[in-house]
Design an enzyme around this catalytic site. Sequence first.
Site, mmCIF file in Angstrom:
data_model
loop_
_atom_site.group_PDB
_atom_site.id
_atom_site.type_symbol
_atom_site.label_atom_id
_atom_site.label_comp_id
_atom_site.label_asym_id
_atom_site.label_seq_id
_atom_site.Cartn_x
_atom_site.Cartn_y
_atom_site.Cartn_z
ATOM 1 N N GLY A 16 0.822 -1.202 0.000
ATOM 2 C CA GLY A 16 0.000 0.000 0.000
ATOM 3 C C GLY A 16 0.856 1.252 0.000
ATOM 4 N N GLY A 17 0.224 2.379 0.311
ATOM 5 C CA GLY A 17 0.938 3.642 0.289
ATOM 6 C C GLY A 17 1.902 3.810 1.444
ATOM 7 N N MET A 18 1.724 3.015 2.525
ATOM 8 C CA MET A 18 2.575 3.156 3.700
ATOM 9 C C MET A 18 3.513 1.987 3.915
ATOM 10 S SD MET A 18 0.245 4.861 6.701
ATOM 11 C CE MET A 18 0.279 3.269 7.456
ATOM 12 N N ALA A 19 3.064 0.789 3.549
ATOM 13 C CA ALA A 19 3.846 -0.397 3.910
ATOM 14 C C ALA A 19 3.584 -1.534 2.939
ATOM 15 C CB ALA A 19 3.497 -0.834 5.331
ATOM 16 N N GLU A 20 4.429 -2.558 3.052
ATOM 17 C CA GLU A 20 4.231 -3.793 2.308
ATOM 18 C C GLU A 20 4.015 -4.911 3.313
ATOM 19 O OE1 GLU A 20 7.666 -4.256 -0.106
ATOM 20 O OE2 GLU A 20 9.083 -3.810 1.516
ATOM 21 N N LYS A 39 4.299 -6.424 8.606
ATOM 22 C CA LYS A 39 4.047 -5.189 7.867
ATOM 23 C C LYS A 39 5.303 -4.337 7.974
ATOM 24 C CE LYS A 39 0.220 -3.077 7.278
ATOM 25 N NZ LYS A 39 -1.053 -2.348 7.368
ATOM 26 N N ASP A 145 -10.062 4.577 8.690
ATOM 27 C CA ASP A 145 -9.912 3.936 7.377
ATOM 28 C C ASP A 145 -10.708 2.634 7.319
ATOM 29 O OD1 ASP A 145 -9.060 3.663 4.800
ATOM 30 O OD2 ASP A 145 -7.095 2.847 5.311
#
Length: 590
Positions: A16-20, A39, A145
């Site tokens: 995602g935009g913050m982490a894998e 994460k 979210d």
Amino acid sequence: MERFGQYILLEKVGSGGMAELFKAKKLGIEGFERVLAIKRILPHLSSDEEFIDMFIAEAKLVARLSHKNITQVYDFGKIGQNYFISMEYIRGKDLRGILKRCKEKNIRLPVALAVFIAKEVASALSYAHRQKDSMGKNLNIIHRDVSPQNILISYDGDVKVVDFGIAKAGAHSKTTTGVLKGKLSYMSPEQAWGKPIDHRSDIFSLGIVLYEMLTGERLFRGDSELNTLERVREAKVEPLPSTINTDLPSELEAKMLKALAREVTERYQNASDMEADLGDIIFKLLSGDPALSLKQFMHDFFKTEIEAEQKSEMEEETIRIQFEQEPAEEQKGRRAEEKKAGVKSKTPEPRSFRASAPEKRKIYPYAIAASITVAVIIIAAFIFWPYTAEKIMPSVAVQPVAVPENETAKTNEQNITSVNTMAAVDKTEKKIPKSQAEKQDKTQKASEEENTGGLTVNAIPWANVYINGKPYGTTPKTIEELKAGTHTIRLENPNFPAWDTKVRISKGETTKVSHKFGGFGKVIINASPWGNVYLDGTSKGQTPLTIEKVSAGKHQIKVVREGFVEFSKTIEINEGAAEQLSVSLKKEGG
């Protein structure tokens, strides 16, 4: 695969935009292994000090949460330059993937299952929203979210909410292009306007998710991000879900529209209220355990994926991990030095946590020596057996008795026979054939299985289940193997008196127990001038106000307004009745 500290990253399952996100395995001593999720924060965010500070604070906060519908966080740390969180790994799919599969097959998610999923998410939100610190101060946890991507459904029918608090940390960090893409359509109007938000923002987002599950359509999806943002700010529920899905009960549509109210004060004021309403609807739609129905749906819907994952896990079990082997750089340097010194380098064997076969070489001399030793011991046992038996017998003081000589010989002969007989019995007991023992075990196990039955327990709004005093979790709950016979069932909900009953479990059958705690009434409150209303310490809105679905029993009502004397009263709600209060607030010092 990738080595990451004490973890082995088996495969990447998302980004995602913050982490894998990775499926990983934690390795420990003596063959200990644990499958979990890692994460790992993306590299470009690892240098963002503001984000990392927020991330650390939120990670500590989320680690406090322990609820059946929230993924458990195990650890937080930093390996090299990478910050990470290890958490519970869920074998299943996220709701986004499930809805996508439904669209591909041109079917809708069954109404009862959609309601059950929303109820479980509401339960998780209610738990998080109520959390307090050690001083009793509200932690004000807001998910921020709530979307299909952050709702996981396991193949066993469990519903889990992920990224609690992490989304809040991300909202306060420096924003990069694309971070919010795909999430705008699940925001509340006040969140889309950039206004301060509270826990009721999560309730609105859950309403959007419920709409999508029931209709198969996105509620606020526009042609562009700007158009989507405008539609979220308007918060118009068009078209109505019943025009798309004619199978929807009118009561369900009304509850969903309440969650989607544009004005915060017109929504559910607490996720627990929404959970209770959805629980009532499930009670009418399904007679069995909804979790079992969801499990069956997942197994039918993702049969190929489940089989593939099981095969993959079997292959993972055969992988040998060189956990204690020295690093490659050290090996290279050591080998270079050995080459200069003229020492022949030998590649070390991989170290594994799994039991390996013993070395075959040089085994025969040891086997022969062991056999000779055992033979000597057996011969010695036969030679010295009477003496040994005599030595180990307990000494007892016996008065001498005159016995005829021929009787003495006869007695000694009987004693020797007795000792030999005991030895024979002892040996016979120890030498039960292996096949016979296995047959006995199988027979006993089959007998135990035949004498068990199942039990399904449901409660409205919910309850902790106790069977014969032993806790079994929260409703809905199914216990598949329970000993046949009579059992005492106790259901506890902190808002109602406990309920006890006895049930008889028959072998091979599943018994169902359902209970609805108390009942509900409503409270109608008017105040002059207007005031803020609190029910049992929870804000409910401003007068004039009608509070629906108030559980039967005693409750405390407070009406407060700055500059006026607080009004407080304990009222009793009767099932199906409405309690009306007219309050006249007095000015302070007046």
